[in-house]
Design a protein around this motif. Structure first.
Motif, PDB file in Angstrom:
ATOM      1  N   PHE A  10      22.918  10.017 -19.449  1.00 45.54           N
ATOM      2  CA  PHE A  10      22.301   9.870 -20.774  1.00 45.54           C
ATOM      3  C   PHE A  10      21.286  10.973 -21.075  1.00 45.54           C
ATOM      4  O   PHE A  10      21.034  11.300 -22.230  1.00 45.54           O
ATOM      5  N   LEU A  11      20.699  11.533 -20.030  1.00 47.84           N
ATOM      6  CA  LEU A  11      19.629  12.493 -20.242  1.00 47.84           C
ATOM      7  C   LEU A  11      20.080  13.669 -21.122  1.00 47.84           C
ATOM      8  O   LEU A  11      19.338  14.146 -21.992  1.00 47.84           O
ATOM      9  N   ASP A  12      21.315  14.081 -20.892  1.00 53.87           N
ATOM     10  CA  ASP A  12      21.897  15.184 -21.671  1.00 53.87           C
ATOM     11  C   ASP A  12      21.952  14.895 -23.166  1.00 53.87           C
ATOM     12  O   ASP A  12      21.941  15.807 -23.982  1.00 53.87           O
ATOM     13  N   TYR A  35      19.340   6.234 -30.757  1.00 57.69           N
ATOM     14  CA  TYR A  35      18.406   7.370 -30.772  1.00 57.69           C
ATOM     15  C   TYR A  35      17.173   7.122 -29.927  1.00 57.69           C
ATOM     16  O   TYR A  35      16.543   8.067 -29.465  1.00 57.69           O
ATOM     17  N   LYS A  36      16.805   5.862 -29.748  1.00 55.63           N
ATOM     18  CA  LYS A  36      15.512   5.613 -29.114  1.00 55.63           C
ATOM     19  C   LYS A  36      15.594   4.760 -27.856  1.00 55.63           C
ATOM     20  O   LYS A  36      14.598   4.595 -27.171  1.00 55.63           O
ATOM     21  N   ALA A  37      16.772   4.178 -27.534  1.00 59.37           N
ATOM     22  CA  ALA A  37      16.821   3.243 -26.409  1.00 59.37           C
ATOM     23  C   ALA A  37      17.988   3.527 -25.461  1.00 59.37           C
ATOM     24  O   ALA A  37      18.507   2.609 -24.812  1.00 59.37           O
ATOM     25  N   LEU A  38      18.378   4.791 -25.383  1.00 59.84           N
ATOM     26  CA  LEU A  38      19.272   5.289 -24.323  1.00 59.84           C
ATOM     27  C   LEU A  38      20.681   4.714 -24.349  1.00 59.84           C
ATOM     28  O   LEU A  38      21.452   4.901 -23.414  1.00 59.84           O
ATOM     29  N   TRP A  39      21.038   4.016 -25.440  1.00 56.65           N
ATOM     30  CA  TRP A  39      22.359   3.423 -25.543  1.00 56.65           C
ATOM     31  C   TRP A  39      23.352   4.433 -26.122  1.00 56.65           C
ATOM     32  O   TRP A  39      23.000   5.269 -26.945  1.00 56.65           O
ATOM     33  N   SER A  40      24.616   4.348 -25.660  1.00 62.89           N
ATOM     34  CA  SER A  40      25.672   5.078 -26.371  1.00 62.89           C
ATOM     35  C   SER A  40      26.932   4.237 -26.442  1.00 62.89           C
ATOM     36  O   SER A  40      27.147   3.332 -25.641  1.00 62.89           O
ATOM     37  N   LYS A  41      27.761   4.588 -27.422  1.00 61.96           N
ATOM     38  CA  LYS A  41      28.967   3.804 -27.675  1.00 61.96           C
ATOM     39  C   LYS A  41      29.889   3.829 -26.456  1.00 61.96           C
ATOM     40  O   LYS A  41      30.499   2.808 -26.119  1.00 61.96           O
ATOM     41  N   THR A  42      29.979   4.948 -25.779  1.00 61.05           N
ATOM     42  CA  THR A  42      30.903   5.053 -24.648  1.00 61.05           C
ATOM     43  C   THR A  42      30.283   4.552 -23.348  1.00 61.05           C
ATOM     44  O   THR A  42      30.986   4.034 -22.491  1.00 61.05           O
ATOM     45  N   GLU A  43      28.989   4.674 -23.202  1.00 56.83           N
ATOM     46  CA  GLU A  43      28.372   4.329 -21.921  1.00 56.83           C
ATOM     47  C   GLU A  43      27.486   3.100 -21.981  1.00 56.83           C
ATOM     48  O   GLU A  43      27.029   2.621 -20.937  1.00 56.83           O
ATOM     49  N   GLY A  44      27.222   2.597 -23.162  1.00 53.27           N
ATOM     50  CA  GLY A  44      26.325   1.461 -23.282  1.00 53.27           C
ATOM     51  C   GLY A  44      24.910   1.823 -22.868  1.00 53.27           C
ATOM     52  O   GLY A  44      24.498   2.973 -22.974  1.00 53.27           O
ATOM     53  N   PHE A  45      24.164   0.810 -22.388  1.00 54.02           N
ATOM     54  CA  PHE A  45      22.806   1.063 -21.890  1.00 54.02           C
ATOM     55  C   PHE A  45      22.882   1.617 -20.467  1.00 54.02           C
ATOM     56  O   PHE A  45      23.903   1.448 -19.779  1.00 54.02           O
ATOM     57  N   PRO A  46      21.830   2.227 -19.975  1.00 56.70           N
ATOM     58  CA  PRO A  46      21.781   2.587 -18.557  1.00 56.70           C
ATOM     59  C   PRO A  46      21.987   1.340 -17.693  1.00 56.70           C
ATOM     60  O   PRO A  46      21.745   0.212 -18.134  1.00 56.70           O
ATOM     61  N   LEU A  47      22.404   1.564 -16.465  1.00 52.15           N
ATOM     62  CA  LEU A  47      22.705   0.445 -15.556  1.00 52.15           C
ATOM     63  C   LEU A  47      21.433  -0.264 -15.088  1.00 52.15           C
ATOM     64  O   LEU A  47      20.347   0.296 -15.131  1.00 52.15           O
ATOM     65  N   GLU A  48      21.630  -1.504 -14.597  1.00 48.88           N
ATOM     66  CA  GLU A  48      20.516  -2.263 -14.031  1.00 48.88           C
ATOM     67  C   GLU A  48      19.828  -1.469 -12.926  1.00 48.88           C
ATOM     68  O   GLU A  48      18.603  -1.548 -12.764  1.00 48.88           O
ATOM     69  N   THR A  49      20.610  -0.744 -12.143  1.00 45.05           N
ATOM     70  CA  THR A  49      19.989   0.006 -11.040  1.00 45.05           C
ATOM     71  C   THR A  49      19.022   1.055 -11.567  1.00 45.05           C
ATOM     72  O   THR A  49      18.028   1.358 -10.919  1.00 45.05           O
ATOM     73  N   PHE A  50      19.332   1.601 -12.724  1.00 44.89           N
ATOM     74  CA  PHE A  50      18.389   2.588 -13.275  1.00 44.89           C
ATOM     75  C   PHE A  50      17.077   1.902 -13.657  1.00 44.89           C
ATOM     76  O   PHE A  50      15.997   2.337 -13.261  1.00 44.89           O
ATOM     77  N   PHE A  51      17.199   0.832 -14.441  1.00 42.60           N
ATOM     78  CA  PHE A  51      15.967   0.134 -14.841  1.00 42.60           C
ATOM     79  C   PHE A  51      15.233  -0.402 -13.620  1.00 42.60           C
ATOM     80  O   PHE A  51      14.008  -0.407 -13.559  1.00 42.60           O
ATOM     81  N   GLY A  52      16.014  -0.850 -12.620  1.00 43.87           N
ATOM     82  CA  GLY A  52      15.397  -1.345 -11.388  1.00 43.87           C
ATOM     83  C   GLY A  52      14.646  -0.255 -10.644  1.00 43.87           C
ATOM     84  O   GLY A  52      13.678  -0.546  -9.928  1.00 43.87           O
ATOM     85  N   SER A  53      15.060   1.001 -10.825  1.00 42.21           N
ATOM     86  CA  SER A  53      14.336   2.083 -10.146  1.00 42.21           C
ATOM     87  C   SER A  53      12.985   2.330 -10.802  1.00 42.21           C
ATOM     88  O   SER A  53      12.088   2.894 -10.195  1.00 42.21           O
ATOM     89  N   MET A  54      12.849   1.905 -12.069  1.00 40.85           N
ATOM     90  CA  MET A  54      11.539   1.999 -12.718  1.00 40.85           C
ATOM     91  C   MET A  54      10.615   0.946 -12.096  1.00 40.85           C
ATOM     92  O   MET A  54       9.493   1.237 -11.711  1.00 40.85           O
ATOM     93  N   ALA A  55      11.117  -0.297 -12.015  1.00 35.95           N
ATOM     94  CA  ALA A  55      10.389  -1.389 -11.357  1.00 35.95           C
ATOM     95  C   ALA A  55      11.428  -2.484 -11.148  1.00 35.95           C
ATOM     96  O   ALA A  55      12.238  -2.746 -12.049  1.00 35.95           O
ATOM     97  N   PRO A  56      11.443  -3.098  -9.989  1.00 35.42           N
ATOM     98  CA  PRO A  56      12.474  -4.117  -9.718  1.00 35.42           C
ATOM     99  C   PRO A  56      12.561  -5.177 -10.817  1.00 35.42           C
ATOM    100  O   PRO A  56      13.648  -5.563 -11.233  1.00 35.42           O
ATOM    101  N   ASP A  57      11.403  -5.599 -11.340  1.00 36.49           N
ATOM    102  CA  ASP A  57      11.389  -6.622 -12.395  1.00 36.49           C
ATOM    103  C   ASP A  57      12.126  -6.181 -13.659  1.00 36.49           C
ATOM    104  O   ASP A  57      12.499  -7.017 -14.480  1.00 36.49           O
TER     105      ASP A  57
END
Lengths: 563, 563
Positions: free
Chosen positions: B150-152, B208-230
């Motif tokens: 998504f970063l790209d 535009y503001k929450a990392l979602w895309s039509k083909t990839e959806g939202f980032p995975l749980e593991t990504f958000f979990g790397s920010m904080a497990p909760d």
């Protein structure tokens, strides 16, 4: 020699004013000062009492104002002071460089003659006259092509404001004036001639502004002939080859000149000199190792050395040009007080101007106060101080100013401080270049005009250079210096001094307050100076010639616009 | 379908004001506009009715102001207009990005609850809230380390003002608020929820503001979990995964919401969107090839393409994010109107301000008039427009502003013009980058706020880009765009449109006056632009990191000063 106290008079002829000073020879105390603003000011628009318009870059004086200056200032000096005229043992003159006055063989300025008064070239061209820029560049080019050795003594470039560009301009624009002029004379030499009836040629004016040196004399006839065949004999035709050392007696005050100034005739008058050079002994700088810096519209740096060095970007080097026995080096920053004034006039918002009025302060003072509240590096800004090009050390008048680091929080006082700092970096660059070239600098003594009031600037100079900054006590350094040379011309027998060193040691005084660098600020400024150097070298040495290209582009646009 | 004229209402929620617009669906005519300034403004100092102080960078809204906005604006629209409430066939909302509102499961903002009202994290974080800068940088870094694709899509950098930096900040500063919030919702989605009783998730806000895309959806749980497990399950716990397309009907106006706005219940309400994106169809841009530029405090550039390109420095790219079926690209210049305002506030001398008053002009107008009298290149100045860093194309907020070419004749209007020109060069840099990346741009249509009044700026934009500049007719582009999406939600059957393209073609209008480049100015600006590029690349690509070093040095000094 009577037991009464002895005094000398020093008179400084500036671009717009003349200041005369009465000085106690034994201790250098200023007894009185008198200033006169030229009745005709500096003439840049049209010739007085005519409709003759002047082109841009022209700056003339009315020769009658020079005599009026003597009449208006000197008599003032003695009023209300318990000084008898016979206690005055000498008179010295300094003059703004370089002022060209075409005269008849008896010294009458052509501008005062009916036949010539409508011709701008007949008038004294003041120091600030820059119209001969093309001629200066052509002289530089000719000299380079001919491998003239003198070019090296002037940092590789002859300046539009110097003597021979003005002479050549006169010849080319109006050969009749050139031919009518029996003498082409410097302002300082013209005044001493008027005072004594004796024509002389000052070593300072000849050396710093007219390509002369003690070892090589003037350039050869073939050089002047390469400018124009008629000019080949300009030296022998129009001026003295014999050069008068500083502190020598040129002659004695004539009856007529004595009447102008309400002084007794017979007072010794010493060789004239230039305002910048005259200021040096007044700062106490009469030996190698100390640098005098004159903070005026521009900054001028003067230093003595026993050895001849080729220093990048220096403005001039003249053996005996300041203190006999030493080589006097001059360097310069083209942007100084003029740059600060630009900021005050063009970039201070209304709200600040109102605050200043409310606090009953000048805008200069108010901005200084606000800028002084900042720490070094707090502004996040760095500037290149090239608003008026760069003289030392790059010798490139087509460079221009730069400010880097703006953000939406940038405040006017931060910009102002960045500008003050930039001139201090420029000063440090000159000091480092002198030291690297083999001219040691152990101490800095400042003198000068308006920028001397700016305590923040002096503080920044101390922290940027890392050196203690001392300040000359007398605010009229040029006339004080002229008075010192006058004391030397009077000689020990008449109560003066045997040398300018001795005069300076007795008569020059420094302010008790000095400006010391502090370790923290010094460290921060070392880092900022390395940023300055990076930008200085990138834009100054041709890695990015944007400044020149923009000036060229603008010149083309303005030309088209005028058509 | 009745034969009466049909209207829609578009409501734009800004950072400080809300503007509602009543629009004739058939031709896009604005029947009426009403503006409301948030009663509590943008909250940056302390929480309302408490002593809780806010840190620098905080910017909150009072949730009650959102409802007040509906009550104060919409009823005004119908007053004095021969429009019956039953002629209104749709309502659309746009909102300043990205506004995070923590609520209970029924949509009640936590800020309105006694238990949470003293906690700043319970309050709606406005678009302008920048305090989560560290969190944004950490998300960027985490994503880079994990090679998140998504970063790209966001030019390689997540912005402090976006959704998840604010969410993470809430969690880290106050996990109790995070846990108490059943929903974490965008401003535009919260308003449509209040209007309809139906929760939805706008594709524009999500994309535009929450990392979602039509083909990839939202980032995975593991990504958000790397920010904080909760945070691993933040999507499923706190928001909808189902994304609502633009122009779709979310629901119908509830009885309660209808009472707030003095409208009949049952009116279709369409998916919310963001102010920048909403403006695009209002400029007529609904197909690839044309760029809409919003000239506001900052400049925003929006363009459609059928193909997915990785464009250096773009702010975001979202499939269906503006017009379904196309990828909507966003780029941005961080310095725009804010930069011009900086100049007006900090660099206009008193004399100019007085002249402006004498001429009964605003300082903005007066400076524009003076700057307009200059030719391109006449100032001799060139600037880098990085007063607020650079978003596109360098994505470097630590860059800063630069002006080069000052001399002692430089006038304030020359500096002002150089600043306007610099933003135009920045715009051209973005346009060239899009074109070079494979996204053609044939036409530019402008809309926006204060800078739109500056005819000189629009002229310069035409000459610098070499393209004809067109201007959208409606000054309230975001609410106009929202009204267009509402017409799509209403559908053809009810008098609306089948698609946003069709709505835009019927409802968007351009001003008759356009700005055409002229050949001379274009040529001169080509040369100046090459100077801009040289400086842009030198300071932007790390050849000289002076700007960053100066910012670092300043940060250290300020930190020491605060201690």
């Amino acid at each position: 020699m009577s037991g009464k106290k002895k005094f000398t008079i020093g008179i400084e002829f500036g671009n717009e004013t003349v200041t005369a000073l009465l000085v106690n020879v034994s201790n250098g105390n200023c007894i009185n000062a008198a200033t006169y603003h030229y009745t005709h000011g500096i003439i840049t628009e049209k010739l007085p009492e005519t409709d003759v318009k002047l082109d841009p870059g022209w700056a003339l004086h009315h020769p009658r104002d020079y005599i009026t200056a003597l009449k208006r200032t000197v008599p003032q000096l003695l009023k209300g002071n318990p000084v008898d005229a016979d206690q005055i043992i000498g008179i010295g003159i300094s003059f703004a460089d370089s002022t060209l006055i075409p005269t008849t063989s008896d010294g009458t300025p052509l501008a005062l003659l009916e036949d010539y008064k409508d011709n701008p070239n007949a008038w004294p061209k003041a120091g600030r006259h820059t119209a001969a820029k093309d001629k200066a560049n052509q002289i530089t080019q000719l000299a380079a092509e001919r491998f003239e050795t003198f070019l090296d003594r002037y940092g590789g470039q002859i300046n539009a404001e110097w003597f021979f560009p003005k002479v050549w301009e006169t010849y080319e624009e109006s050969s009749s004036i050139y031919h009518a002029a029996d003498r082409l004379i410097e302002g300082c030499d013209w005044v001493t001639w008027q005072l004594t009836g004796v024509e002389s040629r000052s070593i300072a004016a000849a050396g710093y502004k007219a390509l002369w040196s003690k070892t090589e004399g003037f350039p050869l006839e073939t050089f002047f002939g390469s400018m124009a065949p008629d000019l080949a004999n300009v030296i022998d035709d129009k001026m003295l080859r014999e050069i008068a050392p500083l502190g020598q007696q040129v002659g004695e005050l004539t009856e007529e000149a004595a009447r102008w100034m309400k002084l007794p005739p017979g007072i010794p008058v010493t060789t004239g000199t230039l305002n910048n050079q005259a200021a040096v002994p007044a700062t106490g700088v009469v030996e190698p190792g100390n640098m005098a810096i004159l903070l005026g519209t521009r900054f001028v740096h003067l230093i003595l050395s026993d050895k001849e060095h080729r220093i990048p970007g220096m403005v001039g080097m003249v053996e005996d040009g300041i203190v006999p026995g030493h080589i006097g080096y001059e360097a310069g920053q083209a942007s100084g007080g003029n740059h600060f004034a630009w900021f005050i006039q063009n970039a201070v918002p209304e709200q600040y101007a109102r605050e200043a009025r409310r606090k009953k302060q000048s805008i200069f003072n108010w901005m200084e106060r606000k800028a002084a509240a900042l720490e070094p590096a707090e502004s996040g800004l760095i500037a290149l101080d090239w608003w008026n090009g760069n003289r030392s050390i790059l010798v490139d008048e087509d460079l221009s100013g730069l400010i880097l680091g703006y953000d939406l929080q940038t405040k006017p006082e931060e910009i102002y401080r960045a500008i003050l700092e930039a001139t201090a970096y420029g000063t440090r660059k000159i000091i480092e270049t002198f030291i690297a070239s083999g001219v040691p600098i152990n101490e800095i003594i400042l003198t000068g005009g308006a920028p001397m009031q700016n305590q923040l600037l002096l503080n920044i100079l101390a922290n940027v250079t890392g050196m203690e900054i001392k300040v000359a006590n007398c605010p009229h350094s040029s006339s004080m210096g002229a008075a010192m040379y006058a004391a030397v011309a009077a000689g020990e027998a008449r109560g003066g001094y045997a040398s300018i060193e001795e005069a300076s040691r007795n008569m020059a005084h420094l302010m008790p307050k000095t400006f010391l660098p502090n370790n923290n600020d010094k460290k921060v400024y070392n880092r900022l100076y390395s940023e300055y150097t990076l930008l200085h070298d990138y834009f100054g040495y041709g890695y990015n010639d944007a400044m020149k290209r923009l000036k060229n582009l603008r010149a083309g646009i303005l030309e088209k616009k005028q058509r």
